[in-house]
Design an enzyme around this catalytic site. Structure first.
Site, PDB file in Angstrom:
ATOM      1  N   HIS A   1      12.118  -4.711  -4.600  1.00 38.22           N
ATOM      2  CA  HIS A   1      11.210  -5.867  -4.270  1.00 38.22           C
ATOM      3  C   HIS A   1      10.351  -6.316  -5.364  1.00 38.22           C
ATOM      4  O   HIS A   1       9.455  -7.087  -5.106  1.00 38.22           O
ATOM      5  CB  HIS A   1      10.038  -5.390  -3.073  1.00 38.22           C
ATOM      6  CG  HIS A   1      10.801  -4.929  -1.850  1.00 38.22           C
ATOM      7  ND1 HIS A   1      10.969  -5.837  -0.714  1.00 38.22           N
ATOM      8  CD2 HIS A   1      11.236  -3.523  -1.377  1.00 38.22           C
ATOM      9  CE1 HIS A   1      11.516  -5.125   0.148  1.00 38.22           C
ATOM     10  NE2 HIS A   1      11.661  -3.783  -0.048  1.00 38.22           N
TER      11      HIS A   1
ATOM     12  N   LYS B   1       1.370 -14.400  -9.929  1.00 38.38           N
ATOM     13  CA  LYS B   1       1.329 -15.418  -8.865  1.00 38.38           C
ATOM     14  C   LYS B   1       0.375 -16.762  -9.202  1.00 38.38           C
ATOM     15  O   LYS B   1       0.493 -17.549  -8.856  1.00 38.38           O
ATOM     16  CB  LYS B   1       0.690 -14.898  -7.562  1.00 38.38           C
ATOM     17  CG  LYS B   1       1.613 -13.579  -7.121  1.00 38.38           C
ATOM     18  CD  LYS B   1       0.829 -13.005  -5.912  1.00 38.38           C
ATOM     19  CE  LYS B   1       1.661 -11.575  -5.471  1.00 38.38           C
ATOM     20  NZ  LYS B   1       2.690 -12.055  -4.545  1.00 38.38           N
TER      21      LYS B   1
ATOM     22  N   THR C   1       7.282 -14.300   1.040  1.00 39.22           N
ATOM     23  CA  THR C   1       7.524 -14.368   2.532  1.00 39.22           C
ATOM     24  C   THR C   1       6.443 -15.335   2.961  1.00 39.22           C
ATOM     25  O   THR C   1       6.907 -16.035   4.268  1.00 39.22           O
ATOM     26  CB  THR C   1       7.443 -13.316   3.380  1.00 39.22           C
ATOM     27  OG1 THR C   1       6.273 -12.358   2.826  1.00 39.22           O
ATOM     28  CG2 THR C   1       8.816 -12.492   2.894  1.00 39.22           C
TER      29      THR C   1
HETATM   30  C1  26W Z   1       2.075   0.760  -6.812  1.00 45.05           C
HETATM   31  C2  26W Z   1       3.397   0.824  -6.723  1.00 45.05           C
HETATM   32  C3  26W Z   1       3.806  -0.412  -5.878  1.00 45.05           C
HETATM   33  C4  26W Z   1       4.898  -1.268  -6.464  1.00 45.05           C
HETATM   34  C5  26W Z   1       5.417  -2.221  -5.830  1.00 45.05           C
HETATM   35  C6  26W Z   1       3.568  -0.679  -4.641  1.00 45.05           C
HETATM   36  C7  26W Z   1       4.042  -1.764  -4.086  1.00 45.05           C
HETATM   37  C8  26W Z   1       4.806  -2.659  -4.841  1.00 45.05           C
HETATM   38  C9  26W Z   1       5.540  -3.730  -3.874  1.00 45.05           C
HETATM   39  C10 26W Z   1       7.177  -3.821  -4.136  1.00 45.05           C
HETATM   40  C11 26W Z   1       5.142  -5.101  -4.210  1.00 45.05           C
HETATM   41  C12 26W Z   1       5.397  -5.980  -3.148  1.00 45.05           C
HETATM   42  O1  26W Z   1       4.857  -5.862  -2.079  1.00 45.05           O
HETATM   43  N1  26W Z   1       6.487  -6.857  -3.521  1.00 45.05           N
HETATM   44  C13 26W Z   1       6.595  -7.934  -2.809  1.00 45.05           C
HETATM   45  O2  26W Z   1       7.582  -7.646  -1.877  1.00 45.05           O
HETATM   46  C14 26W Z   1       7.891  -8.738  -0.946  1.00 45.05           C
HETATM   47  C15 26W Z   1       8.699  -8.375   0.234  1.00 45.05           C
HETATM   48  O3  26W Z   1      10.139  -8.283  -0.238  1.00 45.05           O
HETATM   49  C16 26W Z   1       8.290 -10.061  -1.808  1.00 45.05           C
HETATM   50  O4  26W Z   1       8.532 -11.183  -0.773  1.00 45.05           O
HETATM   51  C17 26W Z   1       7.663 -10.351  -2.894  1.00 45.05           C
HETATM   52  O5  26W Z   1       8.140 -11.321  -3.746  1.00 45.05           O
HETATM   53  C18 26W Z   1       6.989  -9.144  -3.821  1.00 45.05           C
HETATM   54  O6  26W Z   1       6.282  -9.280  -4.691  1.00 45.05           O
END
Ligand code: 26W
Length: 818
Positions: free
Chosen positions: A362, A559, A663
């Site tokens: 993601h 962003k 999203t």
């Molecule tokens: C702390 C570690 C960590 C790293 C990444 C915690 C959470 C994340 C997530 C992957 C971040 C996240 O929410 N990413 C988002 O995921 C959405 C669903 O696929 C995408 O639509 C977004 O572009 C993306 O930033």
């Protein structure tokens, strides 16, 4: 096929009243006359829940009997939002329940307001998981969502002098009517200790001797399908000590010690980590990850499989979808169970594992890819580290086999990285173990193949695929925007809520001036409703005749909320400098919603700046109220459901190549807002489907970003070369938004001029030009409405039902249970 309410206690108004009063009296122990708001909410929720319960039990029985392939979705986050309305909608009981409550003299709006939103997620990833399980239930696909029942969810955000303050989210204080604890199905989860290797009749085997363990208590939440009589399960684990209280130590007088193990254990599911991009590498985080995946895998073996099930058939029985790298420790755990407990040999176990897991990435930010030091892993999970080493050895042998002794390639692909500290690269482990690896939008998946994991794409042809994200239309259109929903149903009939591509039929209505008029009045009504909500919630008013320009998402530099700030300051500066008459400005209200990770200083400073600009612009008489900045605190799912239907303009302005998908962009388009955005993430697919005329594109493309970076990006050149940019930055630097104190926002200014990693200054001029196009377009309300209708009509693709169909076709090969 709408489900006629089967004879159940609550499927008639009288029946519902009877059931409600019964729950109030016997479950809450109060008469209606003495009931609190929370009592009424609980009794109401129980009445809806009881109605769905029959279906839940029936569905569980059917899934167990059918023994068909199921999807186990492993996610550390689920951003569920409020449950009451969604469960009402799914059960088809809304009108019966509303009438029943009216008969009891209760306003259903008050019941809604009593529900605390379960904030068990940070942002995009967590909300996506919630949309996905809603779609799987609505499509009748056997699915269990596994996760963590955090006692404290995402922090509550308040502002003090414009600065973010975090407060604990004690969402369980009043309890939750939607959860069902099952202590009888508790699973022990172990940590620490060491491993032993022994000969088992000629076969070398290993066993893990853990040092301590905790109990994982499952709490079930119903995930009802939309009026199809199906109910899937969300199973969230809560940690407790195996021996909650040591009487011996207590009697010895050491009371604190007596409960130490309990508090220690409980810590594991105590709180959600509020980071959504930069892992802190904290041990407790790894404990959380192993805790829920180990309990989930054990639960699957114990409750989903017949005791004599032939494990070789596991791939036909289950697929574990890894929601980013957070649950990947589940891979060596699955291997440990197959090897050490089920006594399979390595090759058998590994062959099964590689078919039972799939990985969704993601992110594109290198710093967001999790790595765990072998020191920590070896201490906390010694057997798992052994298994990871063996997986890596065999993998590197295969790479060497294919590409020869290419040291650089071997070092680049090794799951174990040596620098800066010997660590396990969880994304690499997920890619080696997963049957499939997918990105969440076409551009993202392409960049994963070409830039993030190119060696793996070359080594595993066909393993990388794409599934573009989606959102559930039940919550984000039907519940959030009933006005628009009724208009759509009037125009194209029912059925579109479970077949969203049918929105395409609305294209014809865009040509109908009466429909456009009705559409515009729905938007206007949503704005008035938003005004009512924000007035009560934050004391804000939304001015009539203002375009609502909305930017809601986590606060992160990629962003580019700063680009939005520069636009606002440019507009403001042009007025106060007298170069533009306020009366010539298109009236706009800029609405922000954004939480910053508590440890992310620059993000918190940008929040401070947005509030500071807001208070100056909002109170400056020279602006004549033509510009307004609103920043309601504590942006969450419930506020999104109010904001998105009222928006005119959706800000999706990340630097190309940084936002995996987004999203929110989909939710705005499906609610008739026009997008101003870069060609990043799913914006690319939104623009392709809605058409260039109905989308305000600006900025560099991903290849242009790469090219500028390669040439050497000097943000100060853009500052020098653009007068209105210089004026805007100089105004911030002057202290105009900080009572003349230049130091407050100096770090932001110098970061923009001398670092600007996400090229805000490079995209400024095309952004401002696009915003001028927006103003011009908005002046022709009828044409704007026409474009807005086409956005709705052409965005059916972005249903999470379609995403699920793609996962089923490309990755899971699981079928709906007819
Ligand atoms: C702390 C570690 C960590 C790293 C990444 C915690 C959470 C994340 C997530 C992957 C971040 C996240 O929410 N990413 C988002 O995921 C959405 C669903 O696929 C995408 O639509 C977004 O572009 C993306 O930033």
């Amino acid at each position: 096929m709408a489900l006629a309410p089967v004879a159940g206690p609550a499927s008639t108004v009288d029946g519902f009243v009877r059931q409600f009063l019964r729950n109030l009296n016997y479950e809450r122990g109060v008469p209606l006359s003495a009931a609190s708001a929370n009592d009424r909410y609980f009794a109401f929720a129980m009445t809806v829940r009881d109605y769905l319960m029959a279906r839940w039990l029936e569905d569980l029985r059917r899934q167990r009997v059918a023994q068909v392939k199921g999807v186990c979705y492993l996610s550390a986050e689920y951003l569920l939002g409020r449950q009451l309305d969604n469960n009402l909608l799914a059960s088809g009981l809304t009108s019966i329940a509303t009438t029943a409550m009216a008969e009891c003299g209760i306003d259903i709006e008050d019941l809604r307001a009593a529900e605390v939103e379960p904030g068990l997620g940070n942002g995009g990833l967590g909300r996506l998981a919630a949309c996905f399980i809603d779609s799987l239930a609505t499509m009748g696909v056997p699915n269990i969502g596994y996760g963590i029942r955090y006692e404290y969810g995402i922090f509550r955000q308040t502002f003090q002098d414009g600065q973010q303050i975090e407060q604990p989210d004690s969402w369980l204080t009043m309890g939750s009517p939607w959860e069902f604890p099952h202590p009888e199905a508790a699973q022990p989860v172990s940590f620490g200790g060491y491993t032993e290797h022994y000969d088992d009749e000629g076969t070398e085997r290993s066993r893990w001797i853990p040092a301590w363990n905790v109990l994982a208590i499952p709490y079930n939440y119903m995930v009802p399908g939309y009026q199809n009589g199906r109910v899937n399960t969300l199973r969230l684990w809560s940690a407790e000590a195996t021996n909650r209280f040591d009487l011996r130590v207590f009697n010895a007088g050491d009371y604190a010690e007596a409960v130490r193990s309990q508090t220690f254990a409980e810590n594991i599911s105590k709180v959600l980590y509020p980071e959504d991009s930069t892992p802190q590498g904290k041990e407790l985080r790894l404990q959380q990850q192993y805790f829920f995946v180990a309990a989930s895998i054990k639960d699957f073996f114990d409750h989903q499989l017949a005791p004599d099930f032939d494990l070789a058939n596991l791939p036909d029985r289950v697929i574990f979808q890894l929601n980013d790298t957070h649950p990947v420790i589940g891979v060596p755990e699955f291997m440990r169970v197959l090897l050490d407990e089920k006594k399979l040999d390595w090759d058998e176990a590994w062959a099964i594992t590689q078919q039972c897991f799939a990985y969704t990435c993601h992110t594109l930010l290198p710093e967001a890819l999790e790595v765990w030091s072998v020191d920590l892993l070896g201490r906390l999970l010694p057997r798992h580290l052994e298994i990871i080493y063996r997986i890596n050895d065999e993998f590197l042998d295969a790479v060497r086999e294919r590409f020869g002794d290419d040291e650089m390639r071997l070092r680049n692909m090794s799951i174990i990285s040596e620098f800066p500290e010997r660590s396990v690269r969880m994304a690499f482990l997920a890619t080696v173990a997963g049957a499939k690896v997918n990105g969440v939008a076409e551009l993202h998946s392409q960049l994963l193949r070409d830039k993030v994991l190119p060696d793996f794409n070359e080594f595993y042809p066909g393993k990388f695929t794409n599934v573009t994200n989606g959102i559930t239309p039940r919550r984000f259109i039907r519940l959030a925007n009933p006005g628009l929903s009724d208009l759509i149903t009037e125009a194209i009939g029912t059925g579109w809520l479970t077949d969203l591509e049918r929105l395409r039929e609305l294209e014809a209505s865009a040509e109908d001036p009466l429909f456009r008029e009705a559409f515009a009045s729905v938007k206007a009504a949503n704005k008035r409703h938003l005004n009512d909500v924000l007035l009560v919630r934050d004391g804000f008013t939304v001015s009539d005749g203002h375009m609502l320009d909305v930017m809601v998402k986590r606060l992160h530099e990629y962003k580019r909320q700063m680009l939005k700030v520069l636009h606002i300051v440019t507009q403001y500066e042009s007025i106060i400098s007298g170069r533009v008459a306020a009366s010539d400005i298109q009236p706009r209200t800029f609405i922000f919603g954004a939480k910053a990770a508590p440890g992310y200083a620059m993000a918190k400073r940008i929040i401070h700046l947005i509030n500071a600009v807001g208070s100056v612009v909002n109170d400056d008489p020279r602006v004549e109220g033509r510009l307004k900045v609103l920043f309601p605190p504590n942006y969450n799912v419930t506020l999104a459901e109010r904001l998105i239907p009222a928006a005119d303009l959706s800000e999706q302005i990340s630097l190309a190549g940084k936002e995996a998908s987004g999203t929110g962009n989909m939710k705005f388009a499906l609610n008739g807002a026009l997008t101003i955005g870069t060609d990043d993430g799913a914006n690319v697919e939104i623009r392709r489907l809605v058409g260039d005329d109905n989308f305000f594109l600006f900025g560099m493309s991903e290849p242009e970003v790469e090219a500028l970076w390669a040439r050497g990006y000097k943000p100060a050149d853009f500052y020098q070369g653009d007068e209105s940019l210089r004026r805007a930055i100089d105004l911030i630097a002057s202290g105009a938004f900080s009572g003349g104190d230049k130091s407050v926002f100096e770090p932001i200014v110098s970061n923009l001029l001398y670092d600007d990693r996400f090229m805000v200054l490079a995209d400024y001029s095309t952004y401002i030009a696009a915003q001028e196009k927006v103003d011009a377009a908005y002046a022709d309300q009828d044409a704007w409405t026409h474009a807005a209708i086409l956005n709705v009509a052409r965005s059916g693709f972005f249903s999470s039902d379609r995403s699920m169909r793609d996962y089923i076709d490309r990755i899971w090969h699981a079928q709906p249970l007819r």
